[in-house]
Design a protein around this motif. Structure first.
Motif, PDB file in Angstrom:
ATOM      1  N   HIS A  92      -9.685 -10.701  -3.126  1.00 53.68           N
ATOM      2  CA  HIS A  92      -8.732  -9.779  -3.250  1.00 53.68           C
ATOM      3  C   HIS A  92      -8.573  -8.879  -2.177  1.00 53.68           C
ATOM      4  O   HIS A  92      -8.228  -8.910  -0.764  1.00 53.68           O
TER       5      HIS A  92
ATOM      6  N   HIS B 213      -1.140  -3.917   0.610  1.00 54.59           N
ATOM      7  CA  HIS B 213      -2.541  -3.748   0.687  1.00 54.59           C
ATOM      8  C   HIS B 213      -2.599  -2.725   0.353  1.00 54.59           C
ATOM      9  O   HIS B 213      -3.183  -2.172  -1.197  1.00 54.59           O
TER      10      HIS B 213
ATOM     11  N   TRP C 199       6.552  -9.220  -3.265  1.00 48.82           N
ATOM     12  CA  TRP C 199       5.881  -7.972  -3.695  1.00 48.82           C
ATOM     13  C   TRP C 199       7.408  -7.507  -4.018  1.00 48.82           C
ATOM     14  O   TRP C 199       8.759  -7.718  -3.921  1.00 48.82           O
TER      15      TRP C 199
ATOM     16  N   ASP D 295       1.323  -6.659  -6.514  1.00 45.59           N
ATOM     17  CA  ASP D 295       1.676  -7.843  -5.328  1.00 45.59           C
ATOM     18  C   ASP D 295       1.930  -9.207  -5.960  1.00 45.59           C
ATOM     19  O   ASP D 295       1.705  -9.284  -6.884  1.00 45.59           O
TER      20      ASP D 295
ATOM     21  N   HIS E 210      -2.585 -15.136  -4.700  1.00 53.23           N
ATOM     22  CA  HIS E 210      -4.279 -14.870  -4.585  1.00 53.23           C
ATOM     23  C   HIS E 210      -4.658 -13.185  -5.741  1.00 53.23           C
ATOM     24  O   HIS E 210      -5.340 -12.812  -5.792  1.00 53.23           O
TER      25      HIS E 210
HETATM   26 MN    MN Z   1      -3.134  -9.848  -1.604  1.00 55.95          MN
END
Ligand code: MN
Length: 204
Positions: free
Chosen positions: A27, A77, A125, A159, A163
């Motif tokens: 990630h 991120h 998100w 998140d 993934h």
């Molecule tokens: Mn992500």
């Protein structure tokens, strides 16, 4: 200067079992890096060079979807890595009072974050944010972000893209949210963001 992947503020294994070292390696090392690399490539030699990341996001919003997606995902991120922590930390007195006022208690807020995160359709998100002196839970879809939005101060983010949890929890997003909200959310980071009163800046 080109943007860089923000270093993780903890060891790879610090977030297990909510988020494993294996998930973090992909990630952080692959997904976040790809967003940063694409952002850097897109702005090289343009007027965007030298801007703060949130300024690039704001300029691209509504006009350049590719750059918007990559720059917003880059910002989100960086903010997400700081929204998690390896040890259980507590909110400041100021944040705690606002949590109690808006949600009842910290445990109630954690439950609400789990509910909203689990109920969010597809990728995106879920955020804790401060708006006009009050706390609220916000959701953004795909790569969308609160980084460049006026009148709202993001305090924490989770998140919700697969993934972020698939290697550890497979399709069970609620299990990821339960483990993360249990003791891996960085309430110190949220408290600092609240006290500063302006949106966190992605490291230049
Ligand atoms: Mn992500």
């Amino acid at each position: 200067m080109a943007f860089e992947v923000t270093p993780l503020p903890y060891d790879d294994g610090a977030l297990a079992p909510a988020v494993s070292a294996e998930t973090l390696s992909y990630h952080h090392g692959k997904h976040h890096k790809a967003y940063i690399d694409k952002t850097n490539k897109a702005i090289e030699g343009t007027d965007h060079e030298g801007k703060r990341l949130a300024e690039v996001v704001a300029a691209a919003r509504g006009s350049d979807q590719g750059l918007f997606n990559n720059s917003a995902q880059s910002w989100n991120h960086g903010f997400y890595w700081h929204s998690m922590v390896g040890e259980d930390v507590s909110p400041s007195d100021e944040l705690k009072a606002m949590i109690d006022d808006a949600f009842g208690s910290l445990d109630d807020l954690k439950e609400k974050l789990q509910e909203r995160g689990a109920g969010h359709f597809a990728s995106g998100w879920v955020w804790l944010a401060e708006k006009g002196g009050k706390l609220s839970i916000e959701e953004t879809h795909d790569g969308d972000t609160l980084a460049d939005q006026d009148g709202i101060n993001p305090l924490l983010v989770i998140d919700l893209w697969e993934h972020a949890y698939y290697l550890d929890h497979q399709n069970a997003r609620p299990e990821y949210l339960k483990a993360l909200t249990k003791d891996k959310l960085n309430w110190k980071f949220a408290s600092d963001n609240l006290a500063r009163g302006t949106t966190w800046e992605y490291p230049a």
